[in-house]
Design a protein around this motif. Structure first.
Motif, short mmCIF file in Angstrom:
data_model
loop_
_atom_site.label_atom_id
_atom_site.label_comp_id
_atom_site.label_asym_id
_atom_site.label_seq_id
_atom_site.Cartn_x
_atom_site.Cartn_y
_atom_site.Cartn_z
N VAL A 99 0.91 -1.21 0.11
CA VAL A 99 0.02 0.04 0.02
C VAL A 99 0.90 1.35 -0.01
O VAL A 99 1.86 1.33 0.55
N ARG A 100 0.29 2.28 -0.66
CA ARG A 100 1.16 3.38 -0.87
C ARG A 100 0.21 4.70 -0.57
O ARG A 100 -1.11 4.61 -0.92
N GLY A 101 0.64 5.85 0.21
CA GLY A 101 0.10 7.04 0.10
C GLY A 101 0.60 7.98 -0.72
O GLY A 101 0.52 7.85 -1.99
N ALA A 102 1.33 8.93 -0.42
CA ALA A 102 2.00 9.80 -1.27
C ALA A 102 3.51 9.46 -1.56
O ALA A 102 4.31 10.34 -2.20
N GLY A 103 4.19 8.63 -0.77
CA GLY A 103 5.44 7.90 -0.94
C GLY A 103 6.41 8.94 -0.21
O GLY A 103 7.54 8.97 -0.65
N THR A 104 5.96 9.77 0.77
CA THR A 104 7.04 10.64 1.66
C THR A 104 7.65 9.99 2.76
O THR A 104 8.40 10.62 3.32
N GLY A 105 7.46 8.51 2.97
CA GLY A 105 8.08 7.98 3.98
C GLY A 105 9.57 7.68 3.76
O GLY A 105 10.18 7.84 2.57
N ASN A 106 10.27 7.41 4.75
CA ASN A 106 11.93 7.57 4.56
C ASN A 106 12.50 6.06 4.68
O ASN A 106 13.62 5.86 4.68
N TYR A 107 11.66 5.17 4.82
CA TYR A 107 11.90 3.77 5.43
C TYR A 107 11.97 2.56 4.23
O TYR A 107 11.92 1.69 4.61
N GLY A 108 11.23 3.04 3.04
CA GLY A 108 11.02 1.92 2.15
C GLY A 108 9.70 1.47 2.34
O GLY A 108 9.51 0.10 1.71
N GLN A 109 8.82 2.22 3.26
CA GLN A 109 7.65 1.25 3.63
C GLN A 109 6.75 1.09 2.31
O GLN A 109 6.07 0.06 2.30
N ALA A 110 6.88 1.91 1.36
CA ALA A 110 5.97 1.78 0.08
C ALA A 110 6.65 1.23 -0.92
O ALA A 110 6.07 1.17 -2.19
N VAL A 111 7.78 0.74 -0.73
CA VAL A 111 8.60 -0.20 -1.59
C VAL A 111 8.32 -1.43 -1.93
O VAL A 111 8.17 -2.19 -0.89
N PRO A 112 7.85 -2.11 -2.97
CA PRO A 112 7.66 -3.53 -3.22
C PRO A 112 8.77 -4.43 -3.18
O PRO A 112 9.59 -4.22 -4.11
N LEU A 113 8.85 -5.18 -2.11
CA LEU A 113 10.23 -6.06 -2.10
C LEU A 113 10.06 -7.20 -3.15
O LEU A 113 11.01 -7.68 -3.35
N ASN A 114 8.75 -7.68 -3.47
CA ASN A 114 8.77 -8.73 -4.22
C ASN A 114 7.78 -8.46 -5.55
O ASN A 114 6.84 -9.62 -5.61
N GLY A 115 7.51 -7.53 -6.12
CA GLY A 115 6.87 -7.10 -7.17
C GLY A 115 5.40 -7.22 -6.89
O GLY A 115 5.09 -6.66 -5.54
N GLY A 116 4.73 -7.56 -7.51
CA GLY A 116 3.25 -7.48 -7.31
C GLY A 116 2.60 -6.01 -7.44
O GLY A 116 2.99 -5.59 -8.51
N ILE A 117 1.68 -5.88 -6.64
CA ILE A 117 0.64 -4.75 -6.98
C ILE A 117 1.30 -3.68 -6.04
O ILE A 117 1.33 -3.91 -4.67
N VAL A 118 1.36 -2.44 -6.32
CA VAL A 118 1.34 -1.17 -5.26
C VAL A 118 0.11 -0.58 -5.50
O VAL A 118 -0.79 -0.16 -6.63
N LEU A 119 -0.69 -0.45 -4.21
CA LEU A 119 -1.96 -0.01 -3.98
C LEU A 119 -1.91 1.44 -3.84
O LEU A 119 -1.82 1.48 -2.58
N ASP A 120 -1.84 2.32 -4.53
CA ASP A 120 -1.98 3.68 -4.57
C ASP A 120 -3.37 4.31 -4.07
O ASP A 120 -4.30 4.23 -4.72
N LEU A 121 -3.38 4.59 -2.84
CA LEU A 121 -4.64 4.91 -2.32
C LEU A 121 -5.02 6.44 -2.15
O LEU A 121 -5.91 6.96 -1.63
N SER A 122 -4.12 7.02 -2.87
CA SER A 122 -4.32 8.45 -3.01
C SER A 122 -5.58 9.18 -3.61
O SER A 122 -5.91 10.40 -3.47
N ARG A 123 -6.14 8.30 -4.24
CA ARG A 123 -7.52 8.96 -4.92
C ARG A 123 -8.60 8.93 -3.95
O ARG A 123 -9.77 9.19 -4.03
N LEU A 124 -8.51 8.09 -2.71
CA LEU A 124 -9.28 7.99 -1.87
C LEU A 124 -9.20 9.32 -1.21
O LEU A 124 -8.39 9.28 0.05
N ASP A 125 -9.72 10.55 -1.31
CA ASP A 125 -9.20 11.76 -0.89
C ASP A 125 -10.17 12.60 -0.45
O ASP A 125 -10.18 13.87 -0.59
N ARG A 126 -11.35 12.20 0.10
CA ARG A 126 -12.44 12.78 0.59
C ARG A 126 -12.55 13.13 1.98
O ARG A 126 -12.37 12.39 2.68
#
Length: 439
Positions: free
Chosen positions: A76-103
């Motif tokens: 899962v990914r928000g805006a990708g401003t984390g510093n520890y590789g939280q949003a980096v996929p180690l094994n490929g697959g899907i990055v689920l970008d939730l930035s459009r859930l913005d209400r």
């Protein structure tokens, strides 16, 4: 699954925003892990097979169902401003970008219910229109999302008054499990500790209830000192003084202030600087207190100009590291907790041992109600071995280090790990949520 089968699967989801081009996959598989030269080496080549940007909870559930059926990892990914590789996929697959859930879903008396992709800067602006404001937020608040902060952050601006995320700064979360039929859970109270700072490993958060504070008009100021320890004594005393409302108390030893290029003309050479946000009308009291420690207010921004341009919080917390990187390309940082009782002796030990190899920057905050000296020291980096020697030295002298040079929650992260691991087993039986980030 073979790559072509994965692409066919993702395109067949019936979701409008499925990105398979190399540019999107490269951009949205990254976060700010490059603050760490150690993580840069380990994560630079990690890439998702596809990016999915759902716009509803129903689409999130659809992705989780099908990913589970095909045993595809989901990061899962928000805006990708984390510093520890939280949003980096180690094994490929899907990055689920939730930035459009913005209400922003609902405003309450002292709280807001928001979708996870709402930017903190937007929420702050809208709250202040309603005579409210965020309690705490990171220095990246203009880009960072609420969900990204809750799942990847800890404290920030405002923590001097309100503490960190575990101090009641999340009231409720809507969480989806990664199962054959994902469950929707409404989580509150102590159970939230399984999902705060979880890197998306224990469940997918789509909606949050965040407490708000009454709006304060903030004056910004910089207090300069000839001696760094005097700046620490001043900022410690100020942090304890509840008669002065505060949002930021951020001391920096020289030459760190020289890195703050946009306000370079206002920085005093060879002096330590304490960056402050205090309530309108408190500057005379701040000035008097500063003088009692040999300091002087040398720069200020009146409350009517708050948020009208670059602010002092843009140079604090981990933005300090960013400004240092703009000036010196061989620097990185640590996250360290000094002892309130022994920070003076610990500072002397660090400076006597490492001198300008370690440049000290503190953020005074409250944690579980107690004032504490958190530090994000700038490290002039040479090798990973030397970096580990510095970390070992800190730990040996009871300076707690939350290591920002690992993507593993077990070895560097914060959070309530036993509870998180239990919920991981229950909510993600195939271990498909951001695999590799928690054992």
């Amino acid at each position: 699954m073979a790559i072509e089968a994965e692409k066919a699967f993702m395109l067949g989801l019936g979701i409008n925003r499925v990105l398979l081009d190399s540019g999107s996959r490269e951009k949205l598989s990254k976060d700010y892990y490059w603050y760490s030269p150690v993580l840069e080496k380990k994560l630079h080549d990690k890439l998702a097979d596809g990016i999915i940007q759902p716009e509803t909870d129903e689409e999130v559930v659809k992705v989780l169902e099908i990913a589970y059926a095909h045993q595809m990892p989901v990061t899962v990914r928000g805006a990708g401003t984390g510093n520890y590789g939280q949003a980096v996929p180690l094994n490929g697959g899907i990055v689920l970008d939730l930035s459009r859930l913005d209400r922003i879903v609902e405003w309450g008396e002292g709280w807001a219910r928001v979708q996870c992709g709402v930017k903190l800067g937007v929420l702050e602006r809208e709250a202040r229109v309603r005579d409210r404001e965020l309690r705490i937020y990171p220095s990246t608040y203009m880009k960072a999302t609420v969900g990204g902060f809750v799942c990847g952050g800890s404290g920030g601006i405002g923590s001097i008054t309100w503490g960190d995320l575990w101090d009641g700064n999340v009231l409720e979360a809507t969480v989806y499990t990664m199962e054959e039929q994902p469950k929707k859970m409404i989580v509150s109270g102590d159970e939230l500790h399984a999902y705060i700072h979880n890197y998306g490993t224990t469940g997918i958060l789509t909606e949050l209830v965040i407490p708000l504070a009454p709006k304060t008009e903030w004056t910004q100021s910089i207090v300069f000192f000839d001696d760094f320890m005097k700046s620490m004594e001043f900022s410690y005393t100020l942090s304890l003084d509840d008669s002065i409302r505060k949002r930021l108390v951020s001391p920096h030893e020289w030459p760190i202030p020289s890195f703050f290029r946009p306000i370079k003309k206002s920085i005093r050479q060879n002096q330590a600087a304490v960056l402050l946000e205090t309530a309108e009308g408190t500057l005379p009291k701040v000035t008097e207190l500063a003088r009692s420690f040999g300091g002087e207010v040398g720069y200020s921004i009146p409350s009517e100009k708050y948020r009208s341009g670059i602010g002092l919080s843009d140079f604090g917390w981990n933005h300090t590291t960013l400004w240092a990187l703009k000036c010196e390309n061989n620097v990185t940082y640590l996250q360290a907790g000094f002892s309130l009782e022994h920070f003076r002796e610990q500072i002397k030990l660090v400076k006597d041992t490492f001198q300008d190899e370690v440049l000290l920057h503190f953020e005074w905050m409250r944690s579980r109600g107690k004032v504490s000296p958190a530090s994000l020291p700038i490290i002039r980096y040479t090798t990973e071995e030397r970096l580990n020697e510095i970390i070992d030295f800190f730990n040996k002298h009871d300076i707690f280090v939350a290591n920002p040079h690992t993507y593993s929650l077990d070895s560097g992260g914060r959070g309530i790990l036993p509870l998180m691991k239990q919920r991981k087993l229950e909510n993600d039986p195939l271990r498909l949520l951001n695999p590799g980030k928690i054992d």
